[in-house]
Write a protein that holds these residues in place. Structure first.
Motif, PDB file in Angstrom:
ATOM      1  N   THR A   1       0.814  -1.213   0.000  1.00 17.55           N
ATOM      2  CA  THR A   1       0.000   0.000   0.000  1.00 17.55           C
ATOM      3  C   THR A   1       0.849   1.265   0.000  1.00 17.55           C
ATOM      4  O   THR A   1       0.296   2.366   0.007  1.00 17.55           O
ATOM      5  N   TRP A   2       2.165   1.111  -0.007  1.00 15.33           N
ATOM      6  CA  TRP A   2       3.041   2.285  -0.065  1.00 15.33           C
ATOM      7  C   TRP A   2       2.692   3.100  -1.313  1.00 15.33           C
ATOM      8  O   TRP A   2       2.534   2.548  -2.396  1.00 15.33           O
ATOM      9  N   PRO A   3       2.513   4.427  -1.181  1.00 20.73           N
ATOM     10  CA  PRO A   3       2.002   5.230  -2.310  1.00 20.73           C
ATOM     11  C   PRO A   3       2.756   5.024  -3.621  1.00 20.73           C
ATOM     12  O   PRO A   3       2.141   4.941  -4.689  1.00 20.73           O
ATOM     13  N   GLN A   4       4.100   4.933  -3.566  1.00 21.63           N
ATOM     14  CA  GLN A   4       4.861   4.758  -4.801  1.00 21.63           C
ATOM     15  C   GLN A   4       4.541   3.427  -5.468  1.00 21.63           C
ATOM     16  O   GLN A   4       4.438   3.338  -6.702  1.00 21.63           O
ATOM     17  N   ILE A   5       4.384   2.372  -4.662  1.00 19.96           N
ATOM     18  CA  ILE A   5       4.044   1.057  -5.215  1.00 19.96           C
ATOM     19  C   ILE A   5       2.621   1.064  -5.765  1.00 19.96           C
ATOM     20  O   ILE A   5       2.350   0.552  -6.850  1.00 19.96           O
ATOM     21  N   ARG A   6       1.710   1.663  -5.013  1.00 19.62           N
ATOM     22  CA  ARG A   6       0.303   1.667  -5.424  1.00 19.62           C
ATOM     23  C   ARG A   6       0.095   2.424  -6.732  1.00 19.62           C
ATOM     24  O   ARG A   6      -0.725   2.027  -7.564  1.00 19.62           O
ATOM     25  N   ARG A   7       0.834   3.512  -6.926  1.00 18.97           N
ATOM     26  CA  ARG A   7       0.646   4.320  -8.128  1.00 18.97           C
ATOM     27  C   ARG A   7       1.359   3.735  -9.339  1.00 18.97           C
ATOM     28  O   ARG A   7       0.834   3.750 -10.453  1.00 18.97           O
ATOM     29  N   GLN A   8       2.559   3.209  -9.134  1.00 25.02           N
ATOM     30  CA  GLN A   8       3.336   2.720 -10.268  1.00 25.02           C
ATOM     31  C   GLN A   8       3.075   1.248 -10.586  1.00 25.02           C
ATOM     32  O   GLN A   8       3.235   0.819 -11.720  1.00 25.02           O
ATOM     33  N   PHE A   9       2.675   0.481  -9.575  1.00 30.37           N
ATOM     34  CA  PHE A   9       2.422  -0.955  -9.769  1.00 30.37           C
ATOM     35  C   PHE A   9       1.057  -1.294  -9.169  1.00 30.37           C
ATOM     36  O   PHE A   9       0.959  -2.024  -8.178  1.00 30.37           O
ATOM     37  N   PHE A  10       0.019  -0.738  -9.780  1.00 33.36           N
ATOM     38  CA  PHE A  10      -1.320  -0.891  -9.204  1.00 33.36           C
ATOM     39  C   PHE A  10      -1.746  -2.350  -9.152  1.00 33.36           C
ATOM     40  O   PHE A  10      -2.410  -2.775  -8.207  1.00 33.36           O
ATOM     41  N   GLU A  11      -1.402  -3.129 -10.164  1.00 39.72           N
ATOM     42  CA  GLU A  11      -1.807  -4.534 -10.183  1.00 39.72           C
ATOM     43  C   GLU A  11      -1.198  -5.288  -9.009  1.00 39.72           C
ATOM     44  O   GLU A  11      -1.855  -6.136  -8.396  1.00 39.72           O
TER      45      GLU A  11
END
Length: 698
Positions: free
Chosen positions: A255-265
């Protein structure tokens, strides 16, 4: 009048039961609860049918399901009324204005700050009360166990952090129950409540991480590291707790914002680890202790299964409007009995692009104006939407596009027309929720004795070609709405271009689709009387669950325990049987209700909704026709629009210059825009402003 009295009585009962439920959470960490109340309740509910689970089901589960049941009846009683809601103006309106604008919590209103502070006080109170009740016994326990006092206190600390985490976990699933009657009755939409789920999740995982870490330190210091691998037949299972914690930490990390935005899947798939977390959490503490968490998860599981049933149908895509600014409007057929509020949301899946990806979009149509259709607008801002745009742009035949849909989900009522003025500020694709609001207000203004507020739409675009999105303010089909009577003024700002350029030469292309053999109009999962059916499913599934676990406990578990004086039935096996019983009861009752309503809805669908649209023999005009809007409404829309090139709006002068006793300010778009408008609305210079932010970036 009689209906209003009934609704008032229901609200009163819900308030009393809810206050009683919250009082239980306040009293749980005290000696009064554990020494007096709980033993008394447990002795009265103890039987061979429920064993130790009876008290927990009565105290924690029954009140919440009872409130959900009453809330469903309340919503059903108001479902046939005009959705105008109650005004948020007056002395309570200021509580909805921003208290915090910037920071990790985002834009937070005063009422949200109040409840957040109350929840933090509950956590601190619970932790302090547990320490006050348990720490005095540390010396006695240390001498009996042959340990140091600080070591025993360390184990107490780990245990208490887990107990406080129970509180967060008990409320964690309520905000993500999209079709919840509990959220509806308190006036919170599913997209607004996502941030509460995020707050609770962060607090819960922090507490559980400390809970597990301190226990590991304690076992290492006392030479009991082997405790990590224990799964006893009766009692707490440490390895099950560690499995649940590992799943929760993996989910939390994604759920880290960078992961959620760049790797949504990756974020999306990792979130399904909540199943592993919940199952092993129940194995860890046992079903009787897990009843504190059960009500929220029970309602979420029911809602999730109904969404699954709805998503298995292919909805009827009637047409699509392809805009030159890489934006698409999809128009679906819907059942005439399906009503929804402006700014509602749907989740769609296009299997030809991805079978697993579901994406949320704002509904841009009005259920009052567009009785047989539902529209959404998709702006190309990611790989999935770009693939969809390319697929439609290169469409060479009117073959149906397989799409599944969940929703719509939205507020129970709106109060936009109660303001003297409405100022809507959008950035880019943030204009989409305002399309449905404007359409709905236009419909209301054309009725008898309905006064429409003065509306100013301030829309900010990067390029001139994005101005074509303004044409979506009018539906694709012909309409009898008289826009000349409206108080609508549009101020459009193009920030990166100094002139219109060649965008005016671009045309909106309309694509009509043939109906698929298995396509159906959009309907609510439980039909027009969905709230009444939801109440029936909640009540029947829970009663069925009680009957099943009563029979299992009395005639299977209890007899198995009586066969031997030494062997007892495993707590894990008992918990597993109870969880399977919950799933079976929910799936059976929800499937039965869904199938009954599906059969009824198919009977009511008119033949015209399923007819193939007329096309020419060559099909050329079919998939490349230009938008055909009625001349008068479209010309009126142009007359009410001012376009400013190469500049940004002066939001301060626009907002602070608004006259009227009540000015509703709605903002949708990038975070910076929403924060800037919120800062202006929270200033003391704007006492007549009532702020609302519409955000879909979680």
């Amino acid at each position: 009048m009689e209906k209003e009295v009934i609704r008032w009585v229901i609200r009163l009962i819900i308030l009393v039961v809810s206050l009683g439920y919250l009082l239980v959470w306040i009293m749980i960490p005290t000696n009064t609860f554990y020494v007096n109340w709980f033993p008394s309740i447990r002795s009265r509910t103890a039987s061979a049918y429920f064993e130790g689970s009876g008290a927990g089901l009565l105290i924690y589960v029954f009140p919440v399901l009872f409130v959900a049941l009453l809330a469903s009846f309340y919503m059903q009683l108001g479902s046939k009324e005009v959705y105008v809601g109650k005004s948020s103006c007056g002395r309570w309106g200021s509580w909805k204005n921003p208290a915090l604008v910037r920071g990790p919590l985002g834009i937070v209103s005063w009422i949200e700050m109040l409840f957040l502070a109350m929840f933090v006080v509950l956590l601190v109170w619970s932790f302090g009360s547990y320490i006050h009740r348990i720490f005095p016994n540390a010396g006695q326990d240390a001498s009996s166990q042959g340990q140091l006092v600080w070591e025993v206190k360390l184990s107490y600390m780990a245990l208490l952090l887990g107990l406080v985490g129970y509180i967060c976990l008990s409320f964690l699933f309520f905000p993500v129950t999209r079709g919840s009657s509990v959220l509806r009755i308190i006036g919170v939409t599913s997209e607004e409540s996502i941030k509460y789920h995020i707050w609770l999740g962060h607090i819960a995982m922090t507490l559980f991480m400390l809970h597990g870490l301190i226990f590991i330190i304690y076992w290492a210091k006392t030479n009991q590291i082997s405790q990590m691998w224990q799964w006893p037949k009766v009692g707490v299972s440490n390895i099950a707790g560690e499995t649940a914690l590992a799943a929760g930490l993996c989910l939390w990390a994604m759920t880290w914002p960078q992961i959620r935005r760049q790797f949504f899947e990756l974020f999306f798939y990792a979130h399904h680890l909540y199943v592993v977390f919940v199952v092993f959490f129940v194995f860890h503490v046992g079903f009787p202790s897990a009843t504190t968490v059960l009500p929220g998860f029970y309602l979420f599981l029911l809602d999730r299964y109904l969404r699954f049933l709805q998503s298995q149908q292919r909805v009827r895509l009637v047409s699509a409007r392809v805009l030159p600014c890489q934006t698409i409007e999809l128009n679906f057929a819907k059942h005439p009995g399906l009503s929804y509020m402006p700014s509602s949301m749907v989740f769609i899946n296009v299997s030809s692009i991805s079978r697993l990806q579901w994406h949320p979009f704002t509904v841009t149509s009005s259920s009052n104006m567009d009785t047989d259709s539902l529209s959404i607008v998709i702006k190309c801002e990611g790989n999935w939407s770009k693939h969809l745009y390319e697929k439609l742009s290169s469409q060479s035949s009117p073959d149906p596009l397989p799409i599944s849909l969940e929703g719509p989900y939205g507020p129970a009522s709106t109060d936009f027309h109660r303001h003297d003025r409405l100022v809507m500020i959008s950035g880019g694709s943030g204009i989409t929720p305002f399309i449905s609001i404007i359409r709905d207000l236009l419909f209301i203004s054309n009725g008898d004795n309905n006064k429409m507020p003065q509306i100013k739409l301030v829309c900010i675009f990067k390029k001139a070609v994005d101005l074509t999105m303004l044409e979506l303010l009018l539906p694709a089909s012909s309409t009898e709405i008289d826009i000349s009577q409206s108080n609508l003024q549009i101020e459009a700002y193009v920030t990166r271009e100094e002139s219109p350029g060649d965008y005016a030469k671009e045309h909106i292309r309309t694509i009509q689709f043939r109906p698929g053999r298995n396509d159906v109009p959009i309907t609510a999962p439980l039909g027009p009387s969905s709230w009444l059916w939801l109440a029936a499913v909640i009540a029947s599934s829970f009663v069925m669950f009680l009957l099943i676990i009563g029979v299992l406990t009395r005639y299977y578990i209890y007899k198995a325990e009586q066969k031997s004086s030494t062997a007892t039935f495993s707590d894990a096996a008992r918990s597993g049987l109870y969880m399977v019983a919950i799933c079976l009861c929910i799936s059976f009752t929800a499937s039965l209700a869904f199938l009954c309503n599906k059969k009824w809805n198919l009977r009511e669908v008119t033949i015209s909704n399923m007819e193939t649209p007329s096309i020419s023999s060559t099909g050329a005009e079919f998939h490349s026709a230009e938008t055909e809007l009625e001349a008068l409404p479209y010309q009126t829309l142009l007359d009410n629009t001012n376009v400013h090139y190469g500049e940004k709006p002066d939001l301060e002068s626009i907002l602070l210059g608004c006259k009227g006793s009540s000015v509703g300010v709605l903002v949708s778009g990038p975070r910076g825009l929403r924060q800037g408008v919120a800062a202006l609305c929270s200033s003391k210079r704007a006492d007549n402003i009532h702020f609302k932010s519409i955000s879909f970036t979680w």
